[in-house]
Design a protein around this motif. Structure first.
Motif, PDB file in Angstrom:
ATOM      1  N   ALA A   1      -8.454 -82.793 -27.637  1.00 26.60           N
ATOM      2  CA  ALA A   1      -7.974 -82.055 -28.807  1.00 26.60           C
ATOM      3  C   ALA A   1      -7.037 -82.951 -29.603  1.00 26.60           C
ATOM      4  O   ALA A   1      -6.414 -83.860 -29.056  1.00 26.60           O
ATOM      5  CB  ALA A   1      -7.234 -80.793 -28.377  1.00 26.60           C
ATOM      6  N   GLN A   2      -6.981 -82.699 -30.872  1.00 27.87           N
ATOM      7  CA  GLN A   2      -6.033 -83.409 -31.723  1.00 27.87           C
ATOM      8  C   GLN A   2      -4.722 -82.633 -31.673  1.00 27.87           C
ATOM      9  O   GLN A   2      -4.700 -81.410 -31.852  1.00 27.87           O
ATOM     10  CB  GLN A   2      -6.563 -83.459 -33.151  1.00 27.87           C
ATOM     11  N   VAL A   3      -3.627 -83.319 -31.420  1.00 33.38           N
ATOM     12  CA  VAL A   3      -2.320 -82.666 -31.289  1.00 33.38           C
ATOM     13  C   VAL A   3      -1.522 -82.898 -32.563  1.00 33.38           C
ATOM     14  O   VAL A   3      -1.398 -84.024 -33.043  1.00 33.38           O
ATOM     15  CB  VAL A   3      -1.550 -83.239 -30.068  1.00 33.38           C
ATOM     16  N   VAL A   4      -0.971 -81.815 -33.103  1.00 40.80           N
ATOM     17  CA  VAL A   4      -0.117 -81.882 -34.284  1.00 40.80           C
ATOM     18  C   VAL A   4       1.245 -81.338 -33.875  1.00 40.80           C
ATOM     19  O   VAL A   4       1.356 -80.174 -33.494  1.00 40.80           O
ATOM     20  CB  VAL A   4      -0.702 -81.059 -35.457  1.00 40.80           C
ATOM     21  N   ILE A   5       2.250 -82.179 -33.949  1.00 41.16           N
ATOM     22  CA  ILE A   5       3.588 -81.787 -33.509  1.00 41.16           C
ATOM     23  C   ILE A   5       4.560 -81.876 -34.682  1.00 41.16           C
ATOM     24  O   ILE A   5       4.609 -82.887 -35.382  1.00 41.16           O
ATOM     25  CB  ILE A   5       4.091 -82.697 -32.363  1.00 41.16           C
TER      26      ILE A   5
ATOM     27  N   ALA B   1       0.897 -78.452 -41.279  1.00 35.42           N
ATOM     28  CA  ALA B   1       0.348 -79.812 -41.180  1.00 35.42           C
ATOM     29  C   ALA B   1      -1.117 -79.776 -40.734  1.00 35.42           C
ATOM     30  O   ALA B   1      -1.948 -80.522 -41.265  1.00 35.42           O
ATOM     31  CB  ALA B   1       1.184 -80.643 -40.203  1.00 35.42           C
ATOM     32  N   ALA B   2      -1.439 -78.918 -39.785  1.00 37.38           N
ATOM     33  CA  ALA B   2      -2.828 -78.814 -39.311  1.00 37.38           C
ATOM     34  C   ALA B   2      -3.748 -78.339 -40.436  1.00 37.38           C
ATOM     35  O   ALA B   2      -4.847 -78.869 -40.628  1.00 37.38           O
ATOM     36  CB  ALA B   2      -2.906 -77.866 -38.117  1.00 37.38           C
ATOM     37  N   ARG B   3      -3.286 -77.369 -41.189  1.00 35.77           N
ATOM     38  CA  ARG B   3      -4.106 -76.864 -42.302  1.00 35.77           C
ATOM     39  C   ARG B   3      -4.271 -77.921 -43.390  1.00 35.77           C
ATOM     40  O   ARG B   3      -5.312 -77.984 -44.054  1.00 35.77           O
ATOM     41  CB  ARG B   3      -3.516 -75.573 -42.835  1.00 35.77           C
ATOM     42  N   LEU B   4      -3.266 -78.759 -43.564  1.00 33.95           N
ATOM     43  CA  LEU B   4      -3.377 -79.855 -44.532  1.00 33.95           C
ATOM     44  C   LEU B   4      -4.465 -80.834 -44.088  1.00 33.95           C
ATOM     45  O   LEU B   4      -5.276 -81.285 -44.904  1.00 33.95           O
ATOM     46  CB  LEU B   4      -2.037 -80.573 -44.690  1.00 33.95           C
ATOM     47  N   ILE B   5      -4.498 -81.143 -42.802  1.00 32.67           N
ATOM     48  CA  ILE B   5      -5.543 -82.034 -42.270  1.00 32.67           C
ATOM     49  C   ILE B   5      -6.921 -81.424 -42.532  1.00 32.67           C
ATOM     50  O   ILE B   5      -7.825 -82.096 -43.032  1.00 32.67           O
ATOM     51  CB  ILE B   5      -5.337 -82.275 -40.761  1.00 32.67           C
TER      52      ILE B   5
ATOM     53  N   GLY C   1      -7.272 -70.186 -30.853  1.00 31.27           N
ATOM     54  CA  GLY C   1      -6.467 -69.368 -29.941  1.00 31.27           C
ATOM     55  C   GLY C   1      -5.021 -69.738 -30.130  1.00 31.27           C
ATOM     56  O   GLY C   1      -4.677 -70.521 -31.029  1.00 31.27           O
ATOM     57  N   PRO C   2      -4.149 -69.210 -29.285  1.00 29.18           N
ATOM     58  CA  PRO C   2      -2.722 -69.527 -29.407  1.00 29.18           C
ATOM     59  C   PRO C   2      -2.493 -71.046 -29.410  1.00 29.18           C
ATOM     60  O   PRO C   2      -2.953 -71.743 -28.506  1.00 29.18           O
ATOM     61  CB  PRO C   2      -2.096 -68.891 -28.178  1.00 29.18           C
ATOM     62  N   ASN C   3      -1.878 -71.536 -30.446  1.00 30.69           N
ATOM     63  CA  ASN C   3      -1.563 -72.962 -30.599  1.00 30.69           C
ATOM     64  C   ASN C   3      -2.794 -73.851 -30.654  1.00 30.69           C
ATOM     65  O   ASN C   3      -2.695 -75.058 -30.457  1.00 30.69           O
ATOM     66  CB  ASN C   3      -0.615 -73.438 -29.512  1.00 30.69           C
ATOM     67  N   PHE C   4      -3.970 -73.296 -30.902  1.00 32.10           N
ATOM     68  CA  PHE C   4      -5.221 -74.042 -31.023  1.00 32.10           C
ATOM     69  C   PHE C   4      -5.794 -73.814 -32.401  1.00 32.10           C
ATOM     70  O   PHE C   4      -6.212 -72.762 -32.754  1.00 32.10           O
ATOM     71  CB  PHE C   4      -6.248 -73.566 -30.001  1.00 32.10           C
TER      72      PHE C   4
END
Length: 102
Positions: A39-43, A53-57, A99-102
């Motif tokens: 998985a790609q992790v966005v922190i 940030a994830a939605r921007l990607i 899912g949660p945090n996914f």
């Protein structure tokens, strides 16, 4: 494994563990298995910032490329690819949340 809903991941692990148990009972094979997840992790400092940030990607994905990939992978016979197709469709219908945090 790929990022999928947690119940799907649980089912995969249970299936593999079932086959491990059959091999242990029938052939005496008992090798440990380590499971992993790709998985790609966005922190970010907060969960809200991480989602932004994830939605921007995701927003930077070329719509034509996404359509081409969906078309190409729709024909795949691989069960793994079919699972990814289902995840992609479900996620798209849920603001790309698996899912949660996914």
């Amino acid at each position: 494994m790929w990022a999928e809903p947690l119940d799907w991941i649980r089912e995969q692990i249970e299936e593999v563990e079932h086959h491990r148990e059959v091999l242990r009972r029938t052939q005496g094979l008992d090798r440990p298995i380590r499971y992993g997840l790709r998985a790609q992790v966005v922190i970010r400092d907060t969960e809200e910032e991480a989602w932004v940030a994830a939605r921007l990607i995701i927003s930077n994905a070329d719509p034509a490329a996404v359509q081409e990939i969906e078309h190409r992978f729709a024909q795949a016979e691989s069960e793994g690819q079919q699972r990814q197709n289902r995840v992609r469709r479900q996620a798209a219908a849920n603001d790309y949340v698996i899912g949660p945090n996914f």
